[in-house]
Design a protein around this motif. Structure first.
Motif, PDB file in Angstrom:
ATOM      1  N   ILE A   1       0.839  -1.211   0.000  1.00 10.05           N
ATOM      2  CA  ILE A   1       0.000   0.000   0.000  1.00 10.05           C
ATOM      3  C   ILE A   1       0.867   1.251   0.000  1.00 10.05           C
ATOM      4  N   SER A   2       1.904   1.258   0.826  1.00  9.46           N
ATOM      5  CA  SER A   2       2.771   2.439   0.900  1.00  9.46           C
ATOM      6  C   SER A   2       3.517   2.666  -0.411  1.00  9.46           C
ATOM      7  N   ALA A   3       4.036   1.579  -1.014  1.00 10.21           N
ATOM      8  CA  ALA A   3       4.751   1.734  -2.276  1.00 10.21           C
ATOM      9  C   ALA A   3       3.838   2.233  -3.380  1.00 10.21           C
ATOM     10  N   THR A   4       2.567   1.881  -3.295  1.00 14.16           N
ATOM     11  CA  THR A   4       1.618   2.326  -4.315  1.00 14.16           C
ATOM     12  C   THR A   4       1.110   3.736  -4.045  1.00 14.16           C
ATOM     13  N   ALA A   5       0.912   4.074  -2.784  1.00 11.32           N
ATOM     14  CA  ALA A   5       0.201   5.319  -2.451  1.00 11.32           C
ATOM     15  C   ALA A   5       1.114   6.525  -2.301  1.00 11.32           C
ATOM     16  N   ILE A   6       2.334   6.337  -1.823  1.00  9.83           N
ATOM     17  CA  ILE A   6       3.167   7.488  -1.494  1.00  9.83           C
ATOM     18  C   ILE A   6       3.696   8.145  -2.768  1.00  9.83           C
ATOM     19  N   PRO A   7       3.396   9.429  -2.977  1.00 12.95           N
ATOM     20  CA  PRO A   7       3.997  10.158  -4.109  1.00 12.95           C
ATOM     21  C   PRO A   7       5.331  10.753  -3.684  1.00 12.95           C
ATOM     22  N   LEU A   8       6.393  10.290  -4.295  1.00 18.56           N
ATOM     23  CA  LEU A   8       7.721  10.722  -3.871  1.00 18.56           C
ATOM     24  C   LEU A   8       8.086  12.116  -4.333  1.00 18.56           C
ATOM     25  N   ASP A   9       7.375  12.655  -5.299  1.00 22.16           N
ATOM     26  CA  ASP A   9       7.770  13.943  -5.880  1.00 22.16           C
ATOM     27  C   ASP A   9       7.012  15.128  -5.321  1.00 22.16           C
ATOM     28  N   ARG A  10       6.034  14.897  -4.455  1.00 24.83           N
ATOM     29  CA  ARG A  10       5.250  16.021  -3.934  1.00 24.83           C
ATOM     30  C   ARG A  10       4.508  15.598  -2.670  1.00 24.83           C
ATOM     31  N   ALA A  11       3.914  16.591  -2.008  1.00 22.02           N
ATOM     32  CA  ALA A  11       3.065  16.315  -0.859  1.00 22.02           C
ATOM     33  C   ALA A  11       1.701  15.845  -1.333  1.00 22.02           C
ATOM     34  N   GLY A  12       1.125  14.927  -0.587  1.00 18.79           N
ATOM     35  CA  GLY A  12      -0.179  14.407  -0.966  1.00 18.79           C
ATOM     36  C   GLY A  12      -0.733  13.493   0.111  1.00 18.79           C
ATOM     37  N   ILE A  13      -1.973  13.073  -0.108  1.00 22.65           N
ATOM     38  CA  ILE A  13      -2.643  12.234   0.869  1.00 22.65           C
ATOM     39  C   ILE A  13      -2.028  10.846   0.943  1.00 22.65           C
ATOM     40  N   GLY A  14      -1.279  10.456  -0.081  1.00 17.81           N
ATOM     41  CA  GLY A  14      -0.652   9.144  -0.065  1.00 17.81           C
ATOM     42  C   GLY A  14       0.298   8.954   1.096  1.00 17.81           C
ATOM     43  N   TRP A  15       0.962  10.013   1.536  1.00 19.84           N
ATOM     44  CA  TRP A  15       1.836   9.909   2.707  1.00 19.84           C
ATOM     45  C   TRP A  15       1.039   9.550   3.957  1.00 19.84           C
ATOM     46  N   LEU A  16      -0.129  10.136   4.089  1.00 18.11           N
ATOM     47  CA  LEU A  16      -0.976   9.813   5.237  1.00 18.11           C
ATOM     48  C   LEU A  16      -1.497   8.390   5.136  1.00 18.11           C
ATOM     49  N   ILE A  17      -1.859   7.952   3.929  1.00 17.77           N
ATOM     50  CA  ILE A  17      -2.357   6.584   3.754  1.00 17.77           C
ATOM     51  C   ILE A  17      -1.254   5.568   4.061  1.00 17.77           C
ATOM     52  N   GLY A  18      -0.072   5.815   3.534  1.00 19.64           N
ATOM     53  CA  GLY A  18       1.022   4.890   3.788  1.00 19.64           C
ATOM     54  C   GLY A  18       1.415   4.813   5.248  1.00 19.64           C
ATOM     55  N   SER A  19       1.485   5.955   5.933  1.00 24.04           N
ATOM     56  CA  SER A  19       1.847   5.941   7.358  1.00 24.04           C
ATOM     57  C   SER A  19       0.764   5.276   8.200  1.00 24.04           C
ATOM     58  N   THR A  20      -0.507   5.483   7.835  1.00 22.67           N
ATOM     59  CA  THR A  20      -1.589   4.831   8.576  1.00 22.67           C
ATOM     60  C   THR A  20      -1.527   3.320   8.399  1.00 22.67           C
ATOM     61  N   ALA A  21      -1.303   2.853   7.150  1.00 21.41           N
ATOM     62  CA  ALA A  21      -1.187   1.415   6.911  1.00 21.41           C
ATOM     63  C   ALA A  21      -0.004   0.827   7.673  1.00 21.41           C
ATOM     64  N   SER A  22       1.086   1.558   7.761  1.00 25.74           N
ATOM     65  CA  SER A  22       2.262   1.063   8.478  1.00 25.74           C
ATOM     66  C   SER A  22       1.990   0.937   9.971  1.00 25.74           C
ATOM     67  N   ILE A  23       1.326   1.927  10.548  1.00 26.04           N
ATOM     68  CA  ILE A  23       1.032   1.877  11.975  1.00 26.04           C
ATOM     69  C   ILE A  23       0.067   0.735  12.288  1.00 26.04           C
ATOM     70  N   VAL A  24      -0.917   0.519  11.421  1.00 29.05           N
ATOM     71  CA  VAL A  24      -1.849  -0.594  11.630  1.00 29.05           C
ATOM     72  C   VAL A  24      -1.117  -1.930  11.544  1.00 29.05           C
ATOM     73  N   ALA A  25      -0.196  -2.059  10.596  1.00 30.57           N
ATOM     74  CA  ALA A  25       0.564  -3.307  10.481  1.00 30.57           C
ATOM     75  C   ALA A  25       1.432  -3.549  11.710  1.00 30.57           C
ATOM     76  N   LEU A  26       2.057  -2.509  12.226  1.00 30.19           N
ATOM     77  CA  LEU A  26       2.892  -2.680  13.413  1.00 30.19           C
ATOM     78  C   LEU A  26       2.063  -2.972  14.652  1.00 30.19           C
ATOM     79  N   ALA A  27       0.805  -2.554  14.644  1.00 31.48           N
ATOM     80  CA  ALA A  27      -0.054  -2.865  15.779  1.00 31.48           C
ATOM     81  C   ALA A  27      -0.345  -4.355  15.886  1.00 31.48           C
ATOM     82  N   VAL A  28      -0.159  -5.098  14.795  1.00 31.16           N
ATOM     83  CA  VAL A  28      -0.398  -6.544  14.830  1.00 31.16           C
ATOM     84  C   VAL A  28       0.612  -7.248  15.719  1.00 31.16           C
TER      85      VAL A  28
END
Length: 623
Positions: free
Chosen positions: A175-202
């Protein structure tokens, strides 16, 4: 009365070895024991020594001395004679003792030194034995020093990752590799960080409230890219999020531990790979062909049916075109390179949470300490210097711009721009002095503690006045020459340093500053989030437009370089000034197309505003 006879020596002088016991035989009349006869009347005592018994003592009557276990004599046992009935008892003086025959019971083995009793010496005494050695008095030794608590230990987790954690890490990385836009700010950074935190909560690891707070700050910093378009601001947020994310994983409590914790993420990413491999082998010892087959079949089904639905309905095709990223060589290469990197980072984070390292819980006591005069005299002189500077600055703080505008006074540029940077350096150096004094100043008695509170506390208070003076100088400069990103940022830094000195004063009340390193990082994080809430690009545009309305002076060329955050403020300008301030922003927004990954609220609002009222062409910049 009979004359005592001399005892005759027995035939066997050396002790004989006991004869081996034979199997029991049937008793015969000859060997049956006879009834005991009554004892004869005792004779009158004589002066002579008592005579030895006439017959050899039998096992029933002969007392044996306890003997030590010794090896039997080397002499061979004598042949046993035919058993005979015991002779009639006679007077003690009737006959001398005879040699023991085989009719008597075998004697118990005796010590080689034991001798048969004689009338002259009486019963034989036991051989003298060596007395046991005296017990050694234990020597009390000083107990060994307790083992030092490890300041660095990282054995890692004691269990392999479960199937749920492995699947969560794979999904979060995808999800993070797909969602995060590396060239600009965007909602993908929030989506990727949220998915990462949920995964670590497991991992189901219990975390402290500090770790939860640092994790929330990380999520907030990466979420700035959803609402703010300024690239420089978002870069600062991403860098700070890397720091707060590390603190959320390790939870260091001292300055030494904070510095050491920055080496944890790369080391964890490397150490997590064998850990993940062990989890995969443990959970699925067979070939991974089945998992690959399931993933392949799922992908084929989605592609086939998605293509059919897209060809059947144009609206659905438009939705898919907006939702799915454009497939190109750069997109594929980014996914191929970015996915393994993200998975390694997430696996390292899970590895750290499952088996956190042990860092020093408290700073080790220092081996060096100043004497009171060593540090008190320099700090006291520094206090006097600060007091003199603050006294002079009183005319500036309360005199307004007259100090600058009076004839012979310094210009705004020389007064504000030059003085600000010097005072900023003074603030930073003072923080170093306070840190050294608080670390190595002695606290052995009350006088030492009072000296710390008075001298360092006075220095911190005077530094707050210096902070106020520097902030005032920058405000004077901005009022005269306008607002820029650099001026706003350094003002925020100066205010943050002022908050740090307030924290120093609070720690100095009880002389407990163990929380200060974390407090400084928390102040920096809050200051950056506050700057994001302020929306600096729009704040700069608003202040310059207000200044233009008051003075008629504006730098349109600089305002044209601001991000989409400033478009609503620059839209207040009229005609040519508006066109010159917005044409470059409009051109950038047309060239940059945002999809669902790079959606940004500020850019969305700017596009809507410029679509309703285009910027037009700029006839010329206003200087």
């Amino acid at each position: 009365m009979t004359t005592p006879t001399e005892p005759t020596p027995t035939e066997a002088t050396a002790p004989t070895a006991p004869a081996p016991r034979s199997a029991p035989t049937e008793r015969t009349p000859e060997t049956m024991p006879t009834e005991p006869t009554p004892p004869t009347a005792p004779t009158a005592p004589t002066a002579a020594a008592p005579t030895a018994p006439t017959t050899a003592p039998t096992p029933e009557t002969m007392p044996t001395e306890p003997t030590s276990p010794a090896a039997p004599s080397a002499q061979a046992p004598t042949a046993a004679t035919p058993a005979t009935a015991p002779a009639e008892p006679t007077s003690p003086s009737a006959q001398a003792p005879t040699a023991a025959t085989s009719a008597t019971a075998p004697t118990e083995p005796t010590s080689p030194t034991a001798k048969a009793p004689t009338p002259a010496t009486g019963p034989a005494r036991p051989a003298a034995t060596t007395p046991p050695p005296a017990k050694a008095v234990p020597v009390l030794k000083a107990p060994p020093p307790p083992p030092k608590a490890p300041t660095w230990a990282w054995p890692g987790p004691n269990r392999v990752p479960g199937r749920a954690l492995l699947v969560a890490l794979l999904l979060a990385a995808a999800i993070s590799a797909t969602a995060i836009p590396l060239d600009r700010a965007g909602i993908g950074w929030l989506i990727g960080s949220t998915a990462s935190i949920v995964a670590l909560a497991v991992t189901r690891t219990k975390v402290s409230w500090r770790q939860a707070a640092w994790g929330a700050a990380t999520l907030a910093l990466l979420g700035v890219g959803t609402v703010r378009a300024a690239p420089w601001l978002f870069v600062l947020c991403v860098l700070t999020a890397a720091v707060t994310g590390t603190l959320a994983l390790v939870d260091p409590r001292t300055l030494r531990a904070i510095v050491a914790s920055f080496a944890i993420p790369p080391a964890a990413a490397v150490r997590a790979l064998p850990w993940v491999r062990a989890g995969v082998q443990h959970r699925s010892p067979g070939s991974p062909a089945r998992a690959i087959g399931v993933a392949s079949v799922s992908l084929i089904l989605l592609v086939v049916f998605g293509a059919l639905f897209a060809s059947a309905d144009e609206t659905f095709a438009a939705v898919l075109d907006w939702a799915l990223p454009s497939v190109s060589g750069s997109t594929v290469s980014r996914a191929v390179l970015f996915f393994p990197l993200l998975f390694a980072v997430l696996a390292g984070a899970a590895f750290t949470l499952a088996g956190p390292p042990t860092l020093g819980r408290a700073d080790l006591p220092t081996r060096f300490a100043f004497r009171r005069s060593d540090w008190a005299i320099p700090v006291a002189l520094l206090d006097l210097l600060f007091a003199a500077f603050v006294a002079v600055q009183g005319t500036v703080l309360f005199g307004g711009t007259r100090h600058v505008l009076d004839p012979g006074g310094p210009t705004f540029a020389n007064y504000a721009r030059g003085g600000f940077w010097q005072l900023l350096a003074v603030t930073g150096l003072t923080l170093v002095v306070v840190a050294i004094g608080g670390r190595w100043a002695p606290r052995a008695n009350r006088a030492d503690r009072v000296a710390i509170r008075v001298l360092l506390g006075a220095l911190a208070l005077l530094t707050l006045v210096v902070v106020a003076s520097a902030t005032y100088r920058m405000n004077v400069y901005e009022q005269a020459y306008g607002f820029t990103r650099l001026r706003v940022f350094v003002t925020a830094v100066e205010l943050g340093l002022g908050a740090v000195f307030v924290a120093v004063l609070v720690a100095g009340v009880k002389l407990r500053g163990g929380w200060l390193p974390r407090g400084v990082l928390a102040i920096a994080t809050v200051a950056l989030l506050g700057l994001a809430v302020l929306n600096p690009d729009r704040f700069i545009a608003d202040r310059n437009v207000d200044r233009f309305a008051a003075t008629g002076r504006i730098d349109l060329h600089y305002l044209n370089t601001l991000s989409a955050d400033a478009v609503p403020a620059l839209d207040r300008l009229a005609d040519n000034d508006r066109a010159c301030a917005l044409w470059l922003a409009e051109l950038r927004l047309r060239r940059e197309h945002d999809d669902w990954r790079s959606f940004n609220l500020a850019r969305h609002q700017a596009r809507a505003l410029l679509a309703e009222r285009p910027a037009g062409s700029c006839g010329g910049y206003r200087g």
